[in-house]
Design a protein around this motif. Structure first.
Motif, PDB file in Angstrom:
ATOM      1  N   ASP A  12       0.850  -1.191   0.000  1.00 62.13           N
ATOM      2  CA  ASP A  12       0.000   0.000   0.000  1.00 62.13           C
ATOM      3  C   ASP A  12       0.885   1.240   0.000  1.00 62.13           C
ATOM      4  O   ASP A  12       2.092   1.163   0.266  1.00 62.13           O
ATOM      5  CB  ASP A  12      -0.927   0.003   1.213  1.00 62.13           C
ATOM      6  CG  ASP A  12      -2.149   0.899   1.010  1.00 62.13           C
ATOM      7  OD1 ASP A  12      -2.402   1.294  -0.148  1.00 62.13           O
ATOM      8  OD2 ASP A  12      -2.835   1.211   1.991  1.00 62.13           O
ATOM      9  N   ALA A  13       0.262   2.377  -0.299  1.00 64.27           N
ATOM     10  CA  ALA A  13       0.977   3.648  -0.321  1.00 64.27           C
ATOM     11  C   ALA A  13       0.164   4.693   0.421  1.00 64.27           C
ATOM     12  O   ALA A  13      -1.037   4.531   0.643  1.00 64.27           O
ATOM     13  CB  ALA A  13       1.225   4.093  -1.761  1.00 64.27           C
ATOM     14  N   ALA A  14       0.825   5.762   0.800  1.00 58.05           N
ATOM     15  CA  ALA A  14       0.167   6.888   1.454  1.00 58.05           C
ATOM     16  C   ALA A  14       0.766   8.171   0.911  1.00 58.05           C
ATOM     17  O   ALA A  14       1.951   8.225   0.590  1.00 58.05           O
ATOM     18  CB  ALA A  14       0.346   6.819   2.963  1.00 58.05           C
ATOM     19  N   CYS A  15      -0.080   9.184   0.790  1.00 58.78           N
ATOM     20  CA  CYS A  15       0.389  10.455   0.247  1.00 58.78           C
ATOM     21  C   CYS A  15      -0.312  11.600   0.972  1.00 58.78           C
ATOM     22  O   CYS A  15      -1.542  11.628   1.067  1.00 58.78           O
ATOM     23  CB  CYS A  15       0.111  10.534  -1.253  1.00 58.78           C
ATOM     24  SG  CYS A  15       0.977  11.867  -2.096  1.00 58.78           S
ATOM     25  N   SER A  16       0.475  12.535   1.504  1.00 58.45           N
ATOM     26  CA  SER A  16      -0.076  13.700   2.195  1.00 58.45           C
ATOM     27  C   SER A  16      -0.215  14.836   1.191  1.00 58.45           C
ATOM     28  O   SER A  16       0.713  15.603   0.964  1.00 58.45           O
ATOM     29  CB  SER A  16       0.850  14.120   3.349  1.00 58.45           C
ATOM     30  OG  SER A  16       1.019  13.071   4.265  1.00 58.45           O
ATOM     31  N   PRO A  73       9.336   8.908   3.204  1.00 56.95           N
ATOM     32  CA  PRO A  73       8.547   9.705   2.248  1.00 56.95           C
ATOM     33  C   PRO A  73       9.409  10.480   1.249  1.00 56.95           C
ATOM     34  O   PRO A  73      10.514  10.901   1.567  1.00 56.95           O
ATOM     35  CB  PRO A  73       7.770  10.662   3.152  1.00 56.95           C
ATOM     36  CG  PRO A  73       8.621  10.800   4.374  1.00 56.95           C
ATOM     37  CD  PRO A  73       9.295   9.473   4.566  1.00 56.95           C
ATOM     38  N   HIS A  74       8.855  10.650   0.035  1.00 59.83           N
ATOM     39  CA  HIS A  74       9.483  11.419  -1.028  1.00 59.83           C
ATOM     40  C   HIS A  74       8.577  12.596  -1.377  1.00 59.83           C
ATOM     41  O   HIS A  74       7.351  12.470  -1.384  1.00 59.83           O
ATOM     42  CB  HIS A  74       9.698  10.552  -2.275  1.00 59.83           C
ATOM     43  CG  HIS A  74      10.590   9.367  -2.024  1.00 59.83           C
ATOM     44  ND1 HIS A  74      11.913   9.493  -1.675  1.00 59.83           N
ATOM     45  CD2 HIS A  74      10.348   8.034  -2.087  1.00 59.83           C
ATOM     46  CE1 HIS A  74      12.457   8.289  -1.530  1.00 59.83           C
ATOM     47  NE2 HIS A  74      11.516   7.391  -1.773  1.00 59.83           N
ATOM     48  N   GLU A  75       9.182  13.711  -1.688  1.00 58.04           N
ATOM     49  CA  GLU A  75       8.437  14.927  -1.975  1.00 58.04           C
ATOM     50  C   GLU A  75       7.692  14.869  -3.308  1.00 58.04           C
ATOM     51  O   GLU A  75       8.174  14.277  -4.273  1.00 58.04           O
ATOM     52  CB  GLU A  75       9.386  16.148  -1.989  1.00 58.04           C
ATOM     53  CG  GLU A  75      10.061  16.442  -0.656  1.00 58.04           C
ATOM     54  CD  GLU A  75       9.108  17.023   0.363  1.00 58.04           C
ATOM     55  OE1 GLU A  75       8.027  17.505  -0.039  1.00 58.04           O
ATOM     56  OE2 GLU A  75       9.444  17.005   1.565  1.00 58.04           O
ATOM     57  N   LYS A 120       3.869  14.434   0.054  1.00 55.65           N
ATOM     58  CA  LYS A 120       4.862  13.479   0.528  1.00 55.65           C
ATOM     59  C   LYS A 120       4.301  12.067   0.395  1.00 55.65           C
ATOM     60  O   LYS A 120       3.274  11.747   0.969  1.00 55.65           O
ATOM     61  CB  LYS A 120       5.236  13.769   1.976  1.00 55.65           C
ATOM     62  CG  LYS A 120       6.086  15.020   2.146  1.00 55.65           C
ATOM     63  CD  LYS A 120       6.564  15.149   3.583  1.00 55.65           C
ATOM     64  CE  LYS A 120       7.474  16.366   3.722  1.00 55.65           C
ATOM     65  NZ  LYS A 120       7.978  16.516   5.114  1.00 55.65           N
ATOM     66  N   MET A 121       5.002  11.245  -0.396  1.00 61.45           N
ATOM     67  CA  MET A 121       4.523   9.902  -0.713  1.00 61.45           C
ATOM     68  C   MET A 121       5.472   8.850  -0.141  1.00 61.45           C
ATOM     69  O   MET A 121       6.687   9.004  -0.184  1.00 61.45           O
ATOM     70  CB  MET A 121       4.412   9.731  -2.226  1.00 61.45           C
ATOM     71  CG  MET A 121       3.948   8.350  -2.683  1.00 61.45           C
ATOM     72  SD  MET A 121       5.300   7.127  -2.825  1.00 61.45           S
ATOM     73  CE  MET A 121       6.207   7.787  -4.210  1.00 61.45           C
ATOM     74  N   GLU A 122       4.882   7.781   0.389  1.00 57.34           N
ATOM     75  CA  GLU A 122       5.665   6.638   0.835  1.00 57.34           C
ATOM     76  C   GLU A 122       4.871   5.358   0.571  1.00 57.34           C
ATOM     77  O   GLU A 122       3.655   5.394   0.394  1.00 57.34           O
ATOM     78  CB  GLU A 122       6.025   6.754   2.317  1.00 57.34           C
ATOM     79  CG  GLU A 122       4.847   6.909   3.252  1.00 57.34           C
ATOM     80  CD  GLU A 122       5.293   7.223   4.674  1.00 57.34           C
ATOM     81  OE1 GLU A 122       6.274   6.598   5.140  1.00 57.34           O
ATOM     82  OE2 GLU A 122       4.664   8.084   5.320  1.00 57.34           O
ATOM     83  N   TYR A 123       5.578   4.247   0.533  1.00 56.20           N
ATOM     84  CA  TYR A 123       4.900   2.968   0.330  1.00 56.20           C
ATOM     85  C   TYR A 123       5.607   1.891   1.134  1.00 56.20           C
ATOM     86  O   TYR A 123       6.737   2.059   1.586  1.00 56.20           O
ATOM     87  CB  TYR A 123       4.851   2.605  -1.156  1.00 56.20           C
ATOM     88  CG  TYR A 123       6.186   2.250  -1.786  1.00 56.20           C
ATOM     89  CD1 TYR A 123       6.752   0.987  -1.613  1.00 56.20           C
ATOM     90  CD2 TYR A 123       6.868   3.161  -2.581  1.00 56.20           C
ATOM     91  CE1 TYR A 123       7.958   0.645  -2.204  1.00 56.20           C
ATOM     92  CE2 TYR A 123       8.082   2.833  -3.171  1.00 56.20           C
ATOM     93  CZ  TYR A 123       8.622   1.572  -2.984  1.00 56.20           C
ATOM     94  OH  TYR A 123       9.822   1.235  -3.553  1.00 56.20           O
ATOM     95  N   ARG A 124       4.898   0.763   1.300  1.00 58.98           N
ATOM     96  CA  ARG A 124       5.497  -0.344   2.024  1.00 58.98           C
ATOM     97  C   ARG A 124       4.859  -1.670   1.643  1.00 58.98           C
ATOM     98  O   ARG A 124       3.778  -1.720   1.030  1.00 58.98           O
ATOM     99  CB  ARG A 124       5.359  -0.143   3.530  1.00 58.98           C
ATOM    100  CG  ARG A 124       3.931  -0.183   4.051  1.00 58.98           C
ATOM    101  CD  ARG A 124       3.934  -0.080   5.563  1.00 58.98           C
ATOM    102  NE  ARG A 124       2.586  -0.107   6.135  1.00 58.98           N
ATOM    103  CZ  ARG A 124       2.336  -0.310   7.422  1.00 58.98           C
ATOM    104  NH1 ARG A 124       3.341  -0.498   8.260  1.00 58.98           N
ATOM    105  NH2 ARG A 124       1.100  -0.313   7.876  1.00 58.98           N
ATOM    106  N   GLY A 125       5.533  -2.752   2.034  1.00 59.75           N
ATOM    107  CA  GLY A 125       5.014  -4.096   1.857  1.00 59.75           C
ATOM    108  C   GLY A 125       5.091  -4.835   3.172  1.00 59.75           C
ATOM    109  O   GLY A 125       6.068  -4.687   3.926  1.00 59.75           O
ATOM    110  N   VAL A 126       4.056  -5.602   3.495  1.00 61.29           N
ATOM    111  CA  VAL A 126       4.031  -6.360   4.747  1.00 61.29           C
ATOM    112  C   VAL A 126       3.638  -7.807   4.474  1.00 61.29           C
ATOM    113  O   VAL A 126       3.032  -8.125   3.443  1.00 61.29           O
ATOM    114  CB  VAL A 126       3.036  -5.751   5.766  1.00 61.29           C
ATOM    115  CG1 VAL A 126       3.317  -4.272   5.988  1.00 61.29           C
ATOM    116  CG2 VAL A 126       1.591  -5.957   5.326  1.00 61.29           C
TER     117      VAL A 126
END
Length: 211
Positions: free
Chosen positions: A86-90, A114-116, A95-101
């Protein structure tokens, strides 16, 4: 589709913390030990990740664990031995980030950002490619779940079809996109990419919980 047999067991708190290759060996470390913390995993790779992360990042709270057990025991529930991304973005962009679980336990396997000046769709795409590459590198056979229709479409086309304009602030994101597209064009894989059924299963386990 329920939970399959565990082959490795992590003991964080017990007589001798470590990773064990049978329940009998694990039980010898935790039986009768007050406050013991342990959990089973299908592969050694996942067990090693969980051991390094620590119990606070794998066991979770009791309420979530009970919900997960009930969910995976349903005949039409998700596959326990899988990866969820999933990913999240503010903001959009923001600011975007993602992860795997690991889907069953929620153990975080990878995380970027997070990346701008990114977007959620880009994050979902990058997360899927990251999972595919990670599974191929580790030679693991398990499906990947995503709740993003756009990411699924972009993976099929092997192209991140974003309308986002590249700037000096988000240059790193576009570097990641380029690398992901090259990987998709240069690699074959048998990994199944499945759509997470949010309506019936709730939020995907990799969700950042910021809604």
């Amino acid at each position: 589709m329920g939970k399959s047999k565990n082959n490795y067991y992590v003991v964080w708190v017990g007589n001798n913390p470590g990773i064990y290759d049978s329940w009998e060996k694990c039980k010898a470390q935790v039986h009768g030990f007050e406050g013991a913390r342990y959990k089973g995993y299908k592969t050694k790779e996942l067990a090693e990740i969980a051991y390094q992360k620590g119990p606070e990042n794998t066991v979770g709270n009791k309420e979530v664990s009970e919900i997960n057990i009930e969910l995976f025991e349903k005949p039409d529930g998700p596959i326990a031995d899988s990866i969820a991304v999933d990913a999240a973005c503010s903001g959009n962009p923001g600011k975007m980030e993602y992860r795997g679980v690991y889907t069953y336990s929620g153990t975080e396997i990878f995380r970027q950002g997070p990346h701008e000046e990114g977007t959620n769709n880009i994050g979902e795409f990058l997360a899927l490619v990251h999972a595919l590459a990670w599974l191929k590198q580790k030679k693991l056979d398990m499906p990947v779940y995503t709740d993003s229709k756009n990411a699924l479409a972009w993976i099929r086309k092997k192209r991140c079809n974003t309308k986002l304009t590249q700037t000096s602030k988000n240059a790193r994101i576009f570097e990641l996109i380029k690398r992901a597209e090259i990987w998709l064009r240069s690699n074959s894989y048998d990994t199944k990419i499945l759509k997470w059924d949010t309506r019936n299963w709730g939020e995907i386990p990799a969700d950042f919980g910021r809604k």
